[in-house]
Design a protein around this motif. Structure first.
Motif, PDB file in Angstrom:
ATOM      1  N   GLU A  11      78.961  15.269  33.849  1.00  0.00           N
ATOM      2  CA  GLU A  11      79.101  14.181  32.881  1.00  0.00           C
ATOM      3  C   GLU A  11      78.590  12.875  33.479  1.00  0.00           C
ATOM      4  O   GLU A  11      79.063  12.429  34.521  1.00  0.00           O
ATOM      5  CB  GLU A  11      80.572  14.039  32.472  1.00  0.00           C
ATOM      6  N   SER A  13      77.484  10.043  31.055  1.00  0.00           N
ATOM      7  CA  SER A  13      77.081   9.302  29.858  1.00  0.00           C
ATOM      8  C   SER A  13      77.174   7.791  30.028  1.00  0.00           C
ATOM      9  O   SER A  13      76.485   7.048  29.340  1.00  0.00           O
ATOM     10  CB  SER A  13      77.941   9.723  28.663  1.00  0.00           C
ATOM     11  N   THR A  86      76.126  16.718  29.842  1.00  0.00           N
ATOM     12  CA  THR A  86      76.102  15.820  28.686  1.00  0.00           C
ATOM     13  C   THR A  86      74.666  15.472  28.351  1.00  0.00           C
ATOM     14  O   THR A  86      73.944  14.912  29.172  1.00  0.00           O
ATOM     15  CB  THR A  86      76.879  14.524  28.988  1.00  0.00           C
ATOM     16  N   GLY A  90      75.190   8.360  24.755  1.00  0.00           N
ATOM     17  CA  GLY A  90      75.486   7.607  25.970  1.00  0.00           C
ATOM     18  C   GLY A  90      74.320   6.717  26.347  1.00  0.00           C
ATOM     19  O   GLY A  90      73.391   6.513  25.557  1.00  0.00           O
ATOM     20  N   HIS A 118      78.821  14.761  24.303  1.00  0.00           N
ATOM     21  CA  HIS A 118      79.865  14.050  25.028  1.00  0.00           C
ATOM     22  C   HIS A 118      81.126  13.837  24.184  1.00  0.00           C
ATOM     23  O   HIS A 118      82.254  14.060  24.661  1.00  0.00           O
ATOM     24  CB  HIS A 118      79.311  12.689  25.477  1.00  0.00           C
ATOM     25  N   HIS A 122      85.254  15.305  24.506  1.00  0.00           N
ATOM     26  CA  HIS A 122      86.536  14.600  24.566  1.00  0.00           C
ATOM     27  C   HIS A 122      87.626  15.348  23.804  1.00  0.00           C
ATOM     28  O   HIS A 122      88.815  15.222  24.126  1.00  0.00           O
ATOM     29  CB  HIS A 122      86.390  13.188  23.992  1.00  0.00           C
ATOM     30  N   SER A 143      87.223   5.754  21.913  1.00  0.00           N
ATOM     31  CA  SER A 143      86.836   5.297  23.249  1.00  0.00           C
ATOM     32  C   SER A 143      86.179   3.937  23.147  1.00  0.00           C
ATOM     33  O   SER A 143      86.234   3.273  22.106  1.00  0.00           O
ATOM     34  CB  SER A 143      85.871   6.306  23.875  1.00  0.00           C
ATOM     35  N   THR A 314      89.667   9.523  30.011  1.00  0.00           N
ATOM     36  CA  THR A 314      88.433   8.829  30.354  1.00  0.00           C
ATOM     37  C   THR A 314      87.341   9.857  30.626  1.00  0.00           C
ATOM     38  O   THR A 314      87.599  11.057  30.724  1.00  0.00           O
ATOM     39  CB  THR A 314      88.645   7.932  31.580  1.00  0.00           C
ATOM     40  N   ASP A 315      86.100   9.407  30.751  1.00  0.00           N
ATOM     41  CA  ASP A 315      84.974  10.317  30.961  1.00  0.00           C
ATOM     42  C   ASP A 315      85.166  11.128  32.242  1.00  0.00           C
ATOM     43  O   ASP A 315      85.526  10.573  33.288  1.00  0.00           O
ATOM     44  CB  ASP A 315      83.669   9.529  31.042  1.00  0.00           C
TER      45      ASP A 315
END
Length: 352
Positions: A11, A13, A86, A90, A118, A122, A143, A314-315
């Motif tokens: 990930e 993004s 991802t 982003g 992405h 989540h 987000s 969070t990411d």
């Protein structure tokens, strides 16, 4: 592939370099490790994300983060069965770094590559915590860049976008109000902390897109720009009058307005579509007012609420590995090695 393929998720993004390893069992997804390297401190002095700095930080962190994940899980690159990354949405530069790393790994290992969404990640990350999704769920993904309401019949092949933000996302509005109140960046956690000390009914701030005239066209859409402006005008009026700004009450009233709109529209969507399970994900799902209000309203409506632990909000790489595991489990064809990244990837596009 073995009965439980090992999926590596990457990930990148925004400003977190996330790498995780998930085993895709037929009836569950098992997280082995989730490693995150953040460049947040490098952006704080600018009051926001600087894309060039984020991209460079991903380049520097990628190999060490991958190696740390492998070492922690006690596996090697040879044990990996698939690579998920991802592909959007982003920041283009950040996405490109992650995609390049994933392509190199997939090509070098001779393993399939899966470019995934992405935002859907989540929601999918909750499968690591609460088990695979039932036949139909509602997902509210909130987000810094997204406030999206999704009806999910299948997390890989059946995602339907019911509504989204028309301007500022919830997290973005929190950061902007935080800056207005003189709070450190990012503003969200600081407003959340202050809000717990204030009165959420002290100031009646507006609830965007909730008027009767908005219900037909924007029943499930969100708008927080007007709310942000209302807070700014309220604060400016008090400052012009030489009055002290009650930060706790402003924060609590603002946070309550955001949580009220998000939960009211989401519960209404669940009822209309006959959905009994709600998943809330994304960085803003760490907000305590949103969690508390969602829990109360879901209990009243008889809806099962699933919110991952804060570390998955969070990411992170776990969300991408979890979605990758879902893709592998369904036998979806891999992505081509020449896939591009899409900064505005549609939310109904789960894989590319």
């Amino acid at each position: 592939m073995p009965d439980a393929p090992l999926v590596l998720g990457i990930e990148t993004s925004c400003d977190e370099t996330g790498v995780a390893l998930v085993r895709a069992h037929p009836d569950r997804s098992e997280l082995l490790v989730d490693t995150v390297a953040s460049s947040m401190d490098e952006h704080a002095r600018f009051g926001g994300i600087i894309p060039e700095i984020a991209s460079r930080a991903h380049l520097e962190a990628m190999l060490p983060t991958i190696q740390r994940s492998l070492d922690t899980a006690g596996v090697t690159l040879a044990d990996i069965d698939a690579v998920a990354v991802t592909a959007g949405p982003g920041l283009v530069g950040s996405l490109t770094v992650g995609a390049a790393a994933a392509k190199a790994l997939a090509f070098g290992l001779g393993k399939p590559l899966y470019g995934v969404n992405h935002v859907i990640g989540h929601a999918a990350v909750d499968e690591l915590v609460d088990g695979l999704f039932p036949e139909r769920v509602m997902a509210l993904v909130v987000s810094g860049g997204h406030s999206s309401l999704l009806l999910i019949d299948d997390v890989v092949t059946g995602v339907h976008e019911l509504g989204s933000t028309l301007d500022d996302a919830a997290g973005e509005a929190f950061d902007k109000v935080g800056r207005l109140l003189g709070l450190p960046y990012p503003g969200g956690p600081h407003i959340d902390r202050l809000a717990r000390e204030g009165n959420p009914e002290a100031i009646r701030f507006p609830r965007g897109l909730t008027a009767a005239k908005d219900q037909e066209k924007h029943a499930y859409d969100f708008s927080f720009s007007g709310l942000k402006t209302a807070v700014a005008r309220w604060v400016e009026a008090r400052r012009d009058a030489g009055e002290e700004i009650p930060l706790a009450d402003v924060s609590a009233s603002f946070a309550a307005a955001v949580a009220d709109v998000l939960t009211a529209k989401t519960i209404a969507a669940c009822r209309r579509h006959g959905v009994n399970t709600l998943v809330i994900g994304g960085g803003f799902s760490a907000n305590s007012q949103l969690r508390d209000m969602a829990a109360e309203r879901c209990a009243d409506a008889g809806i099962d609420l699933r919110i991952p632990p804060i570390r998955y909000c969070t990411d992170n790489g776990a969300m991408i590995a979890a979605l990758g595991a879902a893709v592998v489990r369904r036998g979806i064809a891999p992505s081509a090695l020449d896939i591009g990244v899409d900064s505005a990837m549609p939310l109904e596009t789960v894989t590319v």
